[in-house]
Write a protein that holds these residues in place. Structure first.
Motif, mmCIF file in Angstrom:
data_model
loop_
_atom_site.group_PDB
_atom_site.id
_atom_site.type_symbol
_atom_site.label_atom_id
_atom_site.label_comp_id
_atom_site.label_asym_id
_atom_site.label_seq_id
_atom_site.Cartn_x
_atom_site.Cartn_y
_atom_site.Cartn_z
ATOM 1 N N ILE A 196 0.745 -1.027 -0.383
ATOM 2 C CA ILE A 196 0.379 -0.120 0.271
ATOM 3 C C ILE A 196 0.871 1.167 0.068
ATOM 4 O O ILE A 196 2.320 1.103 0.674
ATOM 5 C CB ILE A 196 -1.094 -0.026 0.858
ATOM 6 N N LYS A 222 2.227 -5.084 3.082
ATOM 7 C CA LYS A 222 3.544 -3.938 3.398
ATOM 8 C C LYS A 222 3.104 -2.724 3.447
ATOM 9 O O LYS A 222 2.781 -2.337 2.575
ATOM 10 C CB LYS A 222 4.933 -4.310 2.011
ATOM 11 N N GLU A 225 6.817 2.788 3.124
ATOM 12 C CA GLU A 225 7.562 3.607 4.379
ATOM 13 C C GLU A 225 8.061 4.679 5.201
ATOM 14 O O GLU A 225 8.246 4.936 5.714
ATOM 15 C CB GLU A 225 9.333 3.541 3.202
ATOM 16 N N GLY A 275 -0.633 1.757 -5.634
ATOM 17 C CA GLY A 275 0.792 2.880 -5.858
ATOM 18 C C GLY A 275 0.782 3.388 -6.976
ATOM 19 O O GLY A 275 0.130 3.555 -8.148
ATOM 20 N N SER A 276 1.946 3.957 -7.248
ATOM 21 C CA SER A 276 2.271 4.169 -9.110
ATOM 22 C C SER A 276 2.467 3.695 -10.238
ATOM 23 O O SER A 276 2.607 1.829 -9.747
ATOM 24 C CB SER A 276 3.801 4.461 -9.042
ATOM 25 N N THR A 279 5.776 1.305 -10.103
ATOM 26 C CA THR A 279 5.652 0.253 -10.067
ATOM 27 C C THR A 279 5.151 -0.656 -9.741
ATOM 28 O O THR A 279 5.328 -2.037 -10.138
ATOM 29 C CB THR A 279 6.364 1.084 -8.507
ATOM 30 N N LEU A 299 -3.367 2.212 -9.931
ATOM 31 C CA LEU A 299 -2.438 3.148 -9.898
ATOM 32 C C LEU A 299 -2.749 4.245 -10.063
ATOM 33 O O LEU A 299 -3.392 4.870 -9.877
ATOM 34 C CB LEU A 299 -1.705 2.276 -10.863
ATOM 35 N N GLU A 429 1.586 13.008 -13.567
ATOM 36 C CA GLU A 429 0.880 13.159 -12.171
ATOM 37 C C GLU A 429 1.269 13.277 -11.108
ATOM 38 O O GLU A 429 2.531 13.826 -11.120
ATOM 39 C CB GLU A 429 0.622 11.859 -11.843
HETATM 40 N N1 LIG Z 1 -4.767 4.368 -8.044
HETATM 41 C C1 LIG Z 1 -5.584 4.197 -6.393
HETATM 42 O O1 LIG Z 1 -5.935 3.892 -6.001
HETATM 43 C C2 LIG Z 1 -3.777 5.429 -6.031
HETATM 44 C C3 LIG Z 1 -3.656 5.323 -4.531
HETATM 45 C C4 LIG Z 1 -3.261 5.826 -3.825
HETATM 46 C C5 LIG Z 1 -2.006 5.803 -4.788
HETATM 47 N N2 LIG Z 1 -1.795 6.172 -5.782
HETATM 48 C C6 LIG Z 1 -0.247 6.030 -6.886
HETATM 49 O O2 LIG Z 1 0.416 5.468 -6.119
HETATM 50 C C7 LIG Z 1 1.446 7.361 -6.772
HETATM 51 C C8 LIG Z 1 2.250 7.692 -4.751
HETATM 52 O O3 LIG Z 1 2.164 6.548 -3.772
HETATM 53 P P1 LIG Z 1 3.785 5.617 -3.848
HETATM 54 O O4 LIG Z 1 4.804 7.404 -4.172
HETATM 55 O O5 LIG Z 1 3.579 5.593 -3.038
HETATM 56 O O6 LIG Z 1 3.965 4.656 -5.153
HETATM 57 P P2 LIG Z 1 5.612 3.735 -5.284
HETATM 58 O O7 LIG Z 1 4.884 3.410 -6.335
HETATM 59 O O8 LIG Z 1 6.684 4.258 -4.889
HETATM 60 O O9 LIG Z 1 5.152 3.167 -3.947
HETATM 61 C C9 LIG Z 1 4.140 2.427 -3.036
HETATM 62 C C10 LIG Z 1 3.712 1.004 -2.652
HETATM 63 O O10 LIG Z 1 4.896 0.361 -3.115
HETATM 64 C C11 LIG Z 1 6.053 -0.090 -2.883
HETATM 65 N N3 LIG Z 1 7.623 -0.313 -4.014
HETATM 66 C C12 LIG Z 1 7.991 0.442 -4.411
HETATM 67 N N4 LIG Z 1 8.810 0.299 -4.995
HETATM 68 C C13 LIG Z 1 8.691 -1.243 -5.085
HETATM 69 C C14 LIG Z 1 9.484 -2.598 -5.785
HETATM 70 N N5 LIG Z 1 9.926 -2.304 -6.989
HETATM 71 N N6 LIG Z 1 8.623 -3.611 -5.796
HETATM 72 C C15 LIG Z 1 7.150 -3.579 -4.529
HETATM 73 N N7 LIG Z 1 6.880 -2.694 -4.312
HETATM 74 C C16 LIG Z 1 7.725 -1.494 -3.743
HETATM 75 C C17 LIG Z 1 6.457 0.714 -2.114
HETATM 76 O O11 LIG Z 1 7.500 0.859 -0.999
HETATM 77 C C18 LIG Z 1 5.435 0.927 -1.656
HETATM 78 O O12 LIG Z 1 4.705 0.699 -0.493
HETATM 79 C C19 LIG Z 1 0.881 7.997 -7.189
HETATM 80 O O13 LIG Z 1 0.806 7.933 -8.527
HETATM 81 C C20 LIG Z 1 -0.694 7.180 -6.992
HETATM 82 O O14 LIG Z 1 -1.282 8.167 -7.998
HETATM 83 C C21 LIG Z 1 -3.443 4.769 -7.035
#
Ligand SMILES: NC(=O)c1ccc[n+]([C@@H]2O[C@H](COP(=O)([O-])OP(=O)(O)OC[C@H]3O[C@@H](n4cnc5c(N)ncnc54)[C@H](O)[C@@H]3O)[C@@H](O)[C@H]2O)c1
Length: 531
Positions: A196, A222, A225, A275-276, A279, A299, A429
């Motif tokens: 998340i 997980k 951070e 997440g993004s 990722t 995403l 974004e």
């Molecule tokens: N669609 C949705 O419901 C939704 C909701 C919230 C956030 N988001 C997106 O999330 C992004 C912002 O959040 P962020 O910066 O934490 O995103 P992120 O993708 O960097 O991180 C999200 C999660 O993924 C984990 N992560 C990062 N790299 C990884 C890897 N190599 N392997 C496995 N896990 C990994 C992170 O530790 C974190 O827990 C924005 O782009 C946003 O649009 C989407």
């Protein structure tokens, strides 16, 4: 319903904010426009008691003994040092979850027993509402009133919603063409890995845990951070509510280590990720290469908010403001491309500016504050870079455009007008308080432009013309279309993306399907009385 009302009331509060800000302002708070350093941070009314990993029902240190600091976005200072999980801890947690699934009582308990645990959990969250909200605000920077009055109540509503499903998940008997008794069973899928983000730490926890537990799965989660604290607090409450050991394991740690280990673990049966988009691609590949576990992805987005020329401009301005600036602009579904009909464009921009200048930015623990700091230095710098790019690419800076103060991660509510589709700020974004206002003059044109993005998470439409609303709701390629509202997130409403905004849906009945396997059982019947 209560949750929906919660959001509606948040939006109504935002509607009346301009008349309230004067009285709400005080030490540590500022109306944007009178930019000054944000004053001494208010002491959060909560203690941090849970900082270890939760594995097999116990709070434990990480195998490496390492910790990492979680920071206060108001100051960049350390709130607490948290155990840092990596591959070895993920292995321990998956082992516990596997055992709890294969041997433990959870999948063997009746749906009604599972629903009772979830309902008790919701009661406990309600009892500790203010402490949890304080932790969430401290770790994330979102306004305390938003945490306490909107988000935590949404969490309890969602947990109760899935508690309600727990004893109503059932398969089918299907009439095949032959003398067979055919049962279609809906079974729990097994061990769910869940990753998340930080923007709604507890809500994302609930969206993942609610359906997975209701349908009898076990979990390794997980957390992000940047925001590990609230999940550890409520995970402890879930055990107090009667969750057996090993059913929910929570690993704090970083993506490339703990997250990647979870996504690629061969004993994890299902992966749910938020997440993004970048990722999302990585975890999908890890899941595929390891054991082809099924994956749902929530995403990023670049969602259009479309204001037609029949709209009440004051209401349209307020809704578009809410759609973008809510949660410091850190929403995956933020209405980050505000399309306004040319006939009302100039008037809209003027009023949007006035609204942004009245936005109350300050210490999120202060009453009446609408906007706190951004989550961390990385996001803060990224947003300022996008603001610079808007200036460099010729968009008109209408308001804001800079940081606030010299401490923490506060950014001025920023508006650009005359934004063109090809500009970086209209395509990427930003995930911050930056509104881009674009002009259109025709319905077909705005449909084409709104859909001309790799994303498809959400869209908003503001109009009093029913026919135009009907045309738009079908033409817009997005997982959610909000008509004359925005960010309505009741537990029963499915949420997820088209295109590169994701795979699958969360919330509602759709999310249960993510955590269930379908098994057909076929038995021949001799001399059936009927078929
Ligand atoms: N669609 C949705 O419901 C939704 C909701 C919230 C956030 N988001 C997106 O999330 C992004 C912002 O959040 P962020 O910066 O934490 O995103 P992120 O993708 O960097 O991180 C999200 C999660 O993924 C984990 N992560 C990062 N790299 C990884 C890897 N190599 N392997 C496995 N896990 C990994 C992170 O530790 C974190 O827990 C924005 O782009 C946003 O649009 C989407």
């Amino acid at each position: 319903m209560a949750v929906r009302l919660g959001l509606v009331s948040l939006f109504k509060r935002s509607l009346s904010a301009s008349s309230r800000v004067g009285s709400a302002l005080g030490a540590g708070t500022q109306r944007f426009g009178t930019v000054a350093a944000v004053e001494e941070p208010i002491s959060p009314p909560v203690e941090v008691n849970y900082t270890k990993l939760l594995i097999n029902g116990q709070f434990v240190d990480s195998a490496s003994g390492k910790t990492f600091p979680t920071l206060d976005p108001r100051t960049g200072e350390v709130i607490a040092h948290v155990a840092e999980g990596d591959e070895e801890d993920v292995n321990r947690a998956v082992f516990a979850a596997r055992k709890a699934f294969d041997e433990g009582p959870w999948p063997r308990m009746t749906g009604y027993e599972r629903s009772r645990v979830l309902n008790r959990f919701a009661d406990l969250i309600e009892k500790h509402n203010d402490e949890i909200a304080a932790l969430e605000t401290w770790d994330n920077g979102k306004p305390y009133e938003q945490s306490a009055q909107v988000e935590i109540p949404m969490v309890t509503r969602l947990i109760r919603y899935y508690a309600g499903w727990a004893d109503k998940i059932h398969g089918l008997i299907v009439p095949a063409d032959g003398p067979h008794h055919v049962q279609v069973l809906h079974e729990p899928i097994g061990v769910a890995g869940q990753i998340i983000p930080w923007n709604f730490p507890l809500l994302m926890f609930a969206w993942k845990v609610g359906p997975a537990l209701a349908s009898g799965n076990t979990i390794v989660m997980k957390t992000a951070e940047q925001t590990p604290l609230s999940a550890l607090f409520v995970a402890q409450l879930l055990h107090e509510a009667g969750l057996p050991d090993g059913v929910l394991n929570v690993i704090s740690g970083f993506g490339p280590t703990a997250g990647a280990a979870l996504a690629s673990h061969v004993d994890v049966d299902k992966l749910a990720f938020t997440g993004s988009t970048q990722t999302g691609k990585i975890v999908l590949e890890l899941a595929t290469k390891s054991n082809l576990k099924s994956v749902t992805l929530e995403l990023g987005g670049k969602s259009p908010m479309i204001i037609l020329d029949d709209a009440d401009i004051d209401q349209a301005v307020e809704l578009a403001h809410f759609a973008l600036f809510f949660n410091q602009g850190q929403c995956c579904c933020a209405g980050s491309r505000t399309f306004v009909h040319e006939r009302v464009y100039d008037q809209f921009v003027e009023k949007a500016k006035a609204r942004a200048l009245k936005r109350v930015v300050g210490d999120p623990f202060k009453k009446g504050v609408e906007q706190g700091p951004q989550i961390d230095e990385e996001q803060f710098k990224k947003i300022l870079k996008y603001i610079q790019s808007g200036k460099d690419n010729g968009a008109t800076l209408v308001s804001g455009g800079d940081r606030i103060g010299d401490k923490g991660y506060y950014i001025q509510p920023t508006i650009f007008s005359n934004v063109k589709d090809e500009m970086e700020i209209a395509r990427e974004e930003i995930f911050g308080p930056v509104q881009s206002i674009l002009k259109f003059n025709d319905l077909d044109e705005v449909i084409q432009r709104a859909n001309a993005t790799r994303y498809g998470l959400a869209a908003g439409v503001f109009t009093s013309n029913l026919e135009k609303a009907n045309t738009l709701m079908r033409a817009l390629r997005a997982g959610t279309v909000w008509i004359n509202c925005y960010d309505v997130f009741d537990a029963a409403i499915p949420f997820g993306g088209f295109k590169m905004s994701g795979h699958g849906r969360e919330k509602g009945i759709d999310s249960l399907k993510n955590y269930l396997q379908v098994k057909a059982v076929v038995t021949p019947i001799k001399n059936p009385a009927w078929l």
